[in-house]
Design an enzyme around this catalytic site. Structure first.
Site, PDB file in Angstrom:
ATOM      1  N   GLY A  26      41.651  36.170  43.291  1.00  0.00           N
ATOM      2  CA  GLY A  26      42.582  35.118  43.692  1.00  0.00           C
ATOM      3  C   GLY A  26      43.881  35.678  44.255  1.00  0.00           C
ATOM      4  N   SER A  30      45.606  42.181  46.493  1.00  0.00           N
ATOM      5  CA  SER A  30      44.870  43.066  45.572  1.00  0.00           C
ATOM      6  C   SER A  30      43.441  43.269  46.071  1.00  0.00           C
ATOM      7  CB  SER A  30      44.885  42.460  44.157  1.00  0.00           C
ATOM      8  OG  SER A  30      43.791  42.883  43.384  1.00  0.00           O
ATOM      9  N   GLU A 164      51.329  33.043  32.106  1.00  0.00           N
ATOM     10  CA  GLU A 164      51.675  34.158  32.997  1.00  0.00           C
ATOM     11  C   GLU A 164      53.189  34.322  33.128  1.00  0.00           C
ATOM     12  OE1 GLU A 164      49.135  35.932  35.303  1.00  0.00           O
ATOM     13  OE2 GLU A 164      47.575  35.231  33.939  1.00  0.00           O
ATOM     14  N   HIS A 232      50.241  32.624  41.531  1.00  0.00           N
ATOM     15  CA  HIS A 232      51.389  32.238  40.700  1.00  0.00           C
ATOM     16  C   HIS A 232      52.272  31.325  41.544  1.00  0.00           C
ATOM     17  CE1 HIS A 232      50.940  36.295  38.421  1.00  0.00           C
ATOM     18  NE2 HIS A 232      50.462  35.343  37.653  1.00  0.00           N
ATOM     19  N   CYS A 349      58.214  39.256  41.996  1.00  0.00           N
ATOM     20  CA  CYS A 349      57.275  39.658  40.926  1.00  0.00           C
ATOM     21  C   CYS A 349      57.838  40.812  40.118  1.00  0.00           C
ATOM     22  CB  CYS A 349      55.958  40.139  41.515  1.00  0.00           C
ATOM     23  SG  CYS A 349      55.106  38.940  42.522  1.00  0.00           S
TER      24      CYS A 349
END
Ligand code: SUG
Length: 418
Positions: A26, A30, A164, A232, A349
């Site tokens: 997701g 990455s 998270e 996020h 982040c």
């Protein structure tokens, strides 16, 4: 809350095992960089340069240390030495604690019933490489925020509720030190991708912190945004004081969300980027919203964005128009955090925001130029220059990574976190 309360950004120092293993379903960056060679030394120096950049703006800056990796305790707990399952091995080596926006959710003292700043570590249960972070994170938070007269640090909420941390939490108000409106953003579905933040986790955190229900909102993230790669909320929205900067498609019910905010905070200024100017896909690709929206000492607001956003033609056109207009965000400051970006971690982040009096924080976690110089020297001398995914598991690399972290802890008088 003390008059000396201000926003302190705690950035994660990028650990010596930083690598690209494609572990986060997701998270498009990455996935697309899985298997690439990583450059931990350059990565950590980029992160440190961002901290120094913000320090030079006159802002308060702190840091959190990398966690122990490879995580032998994790591998032992699952009965694996990792030699056969490369994904589990990579999970034990991940430097993912660098993204401290996922370390915890923080409510400043002005918002909490007992007048203390509350922090709840995030359980990060959705991904194996991240779910191992919180016990070590909470140990570190308990050291940095040990002053029980001013801080309360909670363990993570039970793992049946995915949490998270601050990446799905925004706080608005007239000023950092004044009581604020806390906005928790949860997901329900994301198509092929997981919704990592559960509503019940957000509600548990709000209860643990003793927040006033009249100044707390629970908002659903747009499932389409999750499905498009906004794993996020901080990939599509960011808030600071009276300003919310958001993509038009961030929330399931955008108009209802804006109205609820305005009702509780009449001073709110909501800057919406329409999809016609920047599509959801381009917002996620460029990480425009994964920005630090900061109030500078002079009172102006600046947006610290990744270079990727600055270099994106559609995003740049929108930013130029915004700066030419009369909006509340007066400066745009691009920074190079490309190594972290390739794993889906932009400027926002990499930081955890804490509103507190710096005098109440353990000074070993606060940055000044002298300490930045010492950290840079350890990184330059000991962080591996390059890691290829095939290197994960090698004993010689493990020894290098462990020794590098130990040297940093020693340098900062934090060897007790070993
Ligand atoms: O959880 N990436 C992180 C990025 C976290 C970004 N944080 C915020 N949005 N606040 C994640 O997906 C990638 C690791 C890898 O694939 O090797 C990773 O964990």
């Amino acid at each position: 809350m003390s008059v000396a309360c201000r926003e302190i950004n705690f950035d994660g120092i990028i650990g010596p095992s930083h690598n690209y293993a494609g572990l986060s379903l997701g998270n498009l960056a990455s996935a697309s960089h899985a298997g690439d060679a990583s450059f931990p030394r350059a990565a950590a120096l980029q992160g440190l340069a961002k901290m120094r950049h913000n320090l030079a703006l006159g802002l308060a800056q702190g840091f959190l240390l990398p966690l122990p990796r490879p995580n032998a305790r994790f591998l032992a707990a699952i009965g694996a030495d990792g030699s056969k399952d490369r994904r589990l091995l990579a999970a034990a080596w991940s430097a993912s604690s660098m993204w401290t926006a996922n370390a915890a959710t923080v409510s400043p003292a002005a918002d909490c019933a007992d007048g203390r700043c509350h922090l709840t570590a995030a359980n990060l249960v959705t991904m194996p490489h991240r779910a191992q972070e919180w016990p070590d994170t909470v140990r570190q938070l308990r050291l940095a925020f040990a002053d029980a007269a001013h801080f309360a640090v909670h363990d993570a909420v039970p793992p049946c509720f995915g949490d998270e941390g601050a990446a799905n939490h925004m706080r608005m108000g007239v000023a950092h030190a004044e009581p604020g409106l806390e906005i928790f953003v949860y997901g329900t579905s994301g198509g092929a991708f997981p919704a990592r933040q559960h509503e019940q986790a957000s509600r548990a955190v709000a209860r643990l912190h003793g927040l006033d229900p009249a100044r707390t909102l629970f908002v659903e993230q747009n499932p389409e945004a999750i499905a498009a790669g906004a794993f996020h909320n901080d990939v599509v929205a960011v808030a600071n004081e009276r300003v919310l900067f958001t993509h038009e498609q961030a929330f399931a019910d955008p108009e209802g969300t804006y109205a609820a905010i305005r009702q509780r905070l009449p001073e709110a200024e909501i800057v919406v980027v329409p999809a016609s100017a920047v599509s959801l896909a381009n917002a996620i690709k460029s990480y425009l919203f994964n920005a630090q929206l900061l109030t500078l000492p002079g009172g102006e607001m600046a947006l610290v964005i990744p270079l990727e956003a600055w270099e994106h033609p559609r995003v740049r056109a929108w930013l130029d128009a915004m700066l030419a207009g009369n909006g509340p965000i007066r400066q745009v400051l691009p920074v190079d955090v490309r190594q972290s970006m390739a794993n889906g971690g932009g400027p926002a982040c990499l930081r955890l925001r804490v509103v507190a009096d710096p005098a109440h924080v353990d000074p070993r976690f606060l940055l000044d130029e002298a300490r930045a110089e010492r950290i840079a020297a350890v990184i330059a001398a000991l962080w591996p220059e390059q890691i290829d995914p095939a290197d994960l598991g090698r004993e010689s690399l493990a020894a290098t990574v462990i020794a590098a972290r130990a040297a940093l802890l020693e340098e900062l008088d934090l060897a007790r976190l070993a």
